[in-house]
Design a protein around this motif. Sequence first.
Motif, PDB file in Angstrom:
ATOM      1  N   PHE A  56       0.610  -1.677   0.273  1.00  0.00           N
ATOM      2  CA  PHE A  56      -0.253  -0.093  -0.303  1.00  0.00           C
ATOM      3  C   PHE A  56       0.865   1.119   0.269  1.00  0.00           C
ATOM      4  N   PRO A  57       0.047   2.362  -0.561  1.00  0.00           N
ATOM      5  CA  PRO A  57       1.073   3.437  -0.470  1.00  0.00           C
ATOM      6  C   PRO A  57       1.206   4.204   1.022  1.00  0.00           C
ATOM      7  N   SER A  58       0.557   3.787   1.945  1.00  0.00           N
ATOM      8  CA  SER A  58       0.166   3.855   3.239  1.00  0.00           C
ATOM      9  C   SER A  58      -0.369   3.583   4.340  1.00  0.00           C
ATOM     10  N   GLY A  59       0.134   3.816   5.444  1.00  0.00           N
ATOM     11  CA  GLY A  59      -0.378   2.876   6.168  1.00  0.00           C
ATOM     12  C   GLY A  59      -1.719   2.797   6.817  1.00  0.00           C
ATOM     13  N   THR A  60      -2.445   4.160   7.069  1.00  0.00           N
ATOM     14  CA  THR A  60      -3.780   4.684   6.599  1.00  0.00           C
ATOM     15  C   THR A  60      -4.696   4.014   5.867  1.00  0.00           C
ATOM     16  N   MET A  61      -3.750   3.875   4.626  1.00  0.00           N
ATOM     17  CA  MET A  61      -4.312   2.838   3.136  1.00  0.00           C
ATOM     18  C   MET A  61      -5.177   1.699   3.976  1.00  0.00           C
ATOM     19  N   ALA A  62      -3.676   1.008   4.582  1.00  0.00           N
ATOM     20  CA  ALA A  62      -3.735  -0.488   4.709  1.00  0.00           C
ATOM     21  C   ALA A  62      -4.681  -0.241   5.731  1.00  0.00           C
ATOM     22  N   ASN A  63      -4.965   0.664   6.624  1.00  0.00           N
ATOM     23  CA  ASN A  63      -5.558   0.301   8.164  1.00  0.00           C
ATOM     24  C   ASN A  63      -7.069   0.097   7.482  1.00  0.00           C
ATOM     25  N   GLN A  64      -7.450   1.200   6.689  1.00  0.00           N
ATOM     26  CA  GLN A  64      -8.410   0.982   6.776  1.00  0.00           C
ATOM     27  C   GLN A  64      -9.298   0.250   5.878  1.00  0.00           C
ATOM     28  N   THR A  65      -8.175  -0.193   4.857  1.00  0.00           N
ATOM     29  CA  THR A  65      -8.938  -0.834   4.182  1.00  0.00           C
ATOM     30  C   THR A  65      -8.991  -2.444   4.851  1.00  0.00           C
ATOM     31  N   ARG A 220      -9.599 -10.187  -0.899  1.00  0.00           N
ATOM     32  CA  ARG A 220     -10.541  -8.587  -0.951  1.00  0.00           C
ATOM     33  C   ARG A 220     -10.448  -7.802  -0.626  1.00  0.00           C
ATOM     34  N   ALA A 221      -8.728  -7.734  -0.081  1.00  0.00           N
ATOM     35  CA  ALA A 221      -8.140  -6.345   0.061  1.00  0.00           C
ATOM     36  C   ALA A 221      -8.146  -6.015  -1.121  1.00  0.00           C
ATOM     37  N   ILE A 222      -7.325  -6.525  -2.316  1.00  0.00           N
ATOM     38  CA  ILE A 222      -6.973  -6.164  -3.619  1.00  0.00           C
ATOM     39  C   ILE A 222      -8.319  -5.387  -3.807  1.00  0.00           C
ATOM     40  N   ARG A 223      -9.440  -5.333  -4.024  1.00  0.00           N
ATOM     41  CA  ARG A 223     -10.733  -5.088  -4.590  1.00  0.00           C
ATOM     42  C   ARG A 223     -11.353  -3.662  -3.498  1.00  0.00           C
ATOM     43  N   VAL A 224     -11.060  -3.111  -2.438  1.00  0.00           N
ATOM     44  CA  VAL A 224     -10.986  -2.635  -1.536  1.00  0.00           C
ATOM     45  C   VAL A 224      -9.662  -1.112  -1.796  1.00  0.00           C
ATOM     46  N   ARG A 225      -8.145  -1.942  -1.862  1.00  0.00           N
ATOM     47  CA  ARG A 225      -7.229  -0.871  -2.529  1.00  0.00           C
ATOM     48  C   ARG A 225      -7.862  -0.256  -3.639  1.00  0.00           C
ATOM     49  N   LYS A 226      -8.013  -0.655  -5.078  1.00  0.00           N
ATOM     50  CA  LYS A 226      -8.674  -0.019  -6.355  1.00  0.00           C
ATOM     51  C   LYS A 226      -9.550   0.745  -5.697  1.00  0.00           C
ATOM     52  N   LEU A 227     -10.680   0.365  -4.872  1.00  0.00           N
ATOM     53  CA  LEU A 227     -12.137   1.485  -4.798  1.00  0.00           C
ATOM     54  C   LEU A 227     -11.031   2.118  -4.042  1.00  0.00           C
ATOM     55  N   PHE A 228     -10.095   2.590  -3.067  1.00  0.00           N
ATOM     56  CA  PHE A 228      -9.909   3.799  -2.673  1.00  0.00           C
ATOM     57  C   PHE A 228      -8.303   4.499  -2.952  1.00  0.00           C
ATOM     58  N   GLY A 229      -8.732   3.836  -3.972  1.00  0.00           N
ATOM     59  CA  GLY A 229      -7.982   4.810  -5.620  1.00  0.00           C
ATOM     60  C   GLY A 229      -6.108   3.992  -4.867  1.00  0.00           C
ATOM     61  N   GLY A 230      -5.495   3.721  -4.493  1.00  0.00           N
ATOM     62  CA  GLY A 230      -4.370   2.766  -4.032  1.00  0.00           C
ATOM     63  C   GLY A 230      -3.615   1.653  -4.601  1.00  0.00           C
ATOM     64  N   ASN A 231      -4.286   1.256  -6.368  1.00  0.00           N
ATOM     65  CA  ASN A 231      -4.102   0.911  -6.873  1.00  0.00           C
ATOM     66  C   ASN A 231      -2.118   2.104  -7.804  1.00  0.00           C
ATOM     67  N   MET A 232      -1.000   1.098  -8.209  1.00  0.00           N
ATOM     68  CA  MET A 232       0.057   1.589  -8.458  1.00  0.00           C
ATOM     69  C   MET A 232       0.575   0.576  -9.423  1.00  0.00           C
ATOM     70  N   ARG A 233       1.256   1.300 -10.611  1.00  0.00           N
ATOM     71  CA  ARG A 233       2.312   0.614 -11.196  1.00  0.00           C
ATOM     72  C   ARG A 233       3.322  -0.285 -11.710  1.00  0.00           C
ATOM     73  N   GLN A 234       3.879   0.730 -11.685  1.00  0.00           N
ATOM     74  CA  GLN A 234       5.540  -0.112 -11.554  1.00  0.00           C
ATOM     75  C   GLN A 234       6.329   0.759 -10.243  1.00  0.00           C
ATOM     76  N   ALA A 235       5.252   0.169  -9.121  1.00  0.00           N
ATOM     77  CA  ALA A 235       5.795   0.156  -7.919  1.00  0.00           C
ATOM     78  C   ALA A 235       6.662  -0.188  -7.414  1.00  0.00           C
ATOM     79  N   GLY A 236       7.451  -1.587  -8.072  1.00  0.00           N
ATOM     80  CA  GLY A 236       8.767  -1.797  -7.519  1.00  0.00           C
ATOM     81  C   GLY A 236       9.567  -1.298  -7.559  1.00  0.00           C
ATOM     82  N   TYR A 237      10.078   0.414  -7.819  1.00  0.00           N
ATOM     83  CA  TYR A 237      10.726   0.944  -6.993  1.00  0.00           C
ATOM     84  C   TYR A 237      10.663   1.340  -5.839  1.00  0.00           C
ATOM     85  N   LEU A 238       9.629   1.611  -5.457  1.00  0.00           N
ATOM     86  CA  LEU A 238       9.141   1.038  -3.769  1.00  0.00           C
ATOM     87  C   LEU A 238       9.486   0.572  -3.010  1.00  0.00           C
TER      88      LEU A 238
END
Length: 341
Positions: A56-65, A220-238
């Motif tokens: 996830f991009p943030s801990g808040t989004m992970a908790n909220q998911t 289930r979290a994958i769907r929620v992350r998408k709903l929350f706008g948390g999908n990333m593309r080339q996130a491997g750099y992070l």
Amino acid sequence: MEINLISDTVTKPTPEMLTTMFNAKVGDDVFKQDPTVNELEAKVAEMFGMEAALFFPSGTMANQTAIRVHTRPGDEVICDKWSHIFLYEGGGVAANSGVSCHLVDGDRGMITPELVKSVISDPGFYHAPLTKMVSIENTTNKGGGACYEMENLKAIKEVCIQNNLIYHLDGARLWNALVAKNQDPKEYGQIFDTISVCLSKGLGAPVGSVLIGTKAHINRAIRVRKLFGGNMRQAGYLAAAGIYALDNNIQRLEQDHRKAKELGDLLKTLSWVDKVEDVETNILIFQLKKNVDESKFMELLKQKNILISSMGQGKLRMVTHLDYKEVMHTYVLEALSKIEI
């Protein structure tokens, strides 16, 4: 030389971490085709002995998911009154999941099985929200980096089992607790239904958190992350920064803990300090004597290039971290010892 003790979120990637990031192999994580993200998720899941994980991009989004995954609108979550999910996640519990928090009055942000038992709603009493989940925070942010004892965590788990409740861990600074208490992450994986861990605080990565759980929960979290706008593309750099942090920066947290304790020990000897809370990890909370003006004190430190934060209610906070070097620590100790108010 500015010395920033406001938070452990101020750290910047080391040259070695940046090199690892630049050399990362990447793909499109939305299609689960980023090999470095996949590696990070598998690595964290294995560390905790759990089935799956999601970046996830943030801990808040992970908790909220996690809350969204485990609850339905109208449910309630039991947590301490100082919990991050209640105080510092923008009201997301209500806005994102339509649930409420049943707050309990713990000790330095830590709750007990007795407190949990005392507030569980009777599931047959439909006038009250349905208690669905218990969320704890380890270490506790506003509680000054306090750590749960494993036996207490297991006792709360028993209450959850007896009452069919989900058990979630906001482990933003769980790495600090693991080091301070010499605990095994797999013990946590055996206790909790889901765990969120942060890579961008004490571990020094620039961004990112991971949610861990069963395959069903993570699907289930994958769907929620998408709903929350948390999908990333080339996130491997992070993700590469996260892998480097896990491989190199966990055990060095002992240094942060030592420095925080040394700061606390010094503050206890100074005439203008009223109280210093117990220091277990890298967060130090203290209070000034009533005759000392807080804003003037913080400005005095700022003039010495030392930045700290106010938590309100007279509490001041220092947080040690990766970028707080030994030379800085020596300077701060000396500067504090020379202040006369």
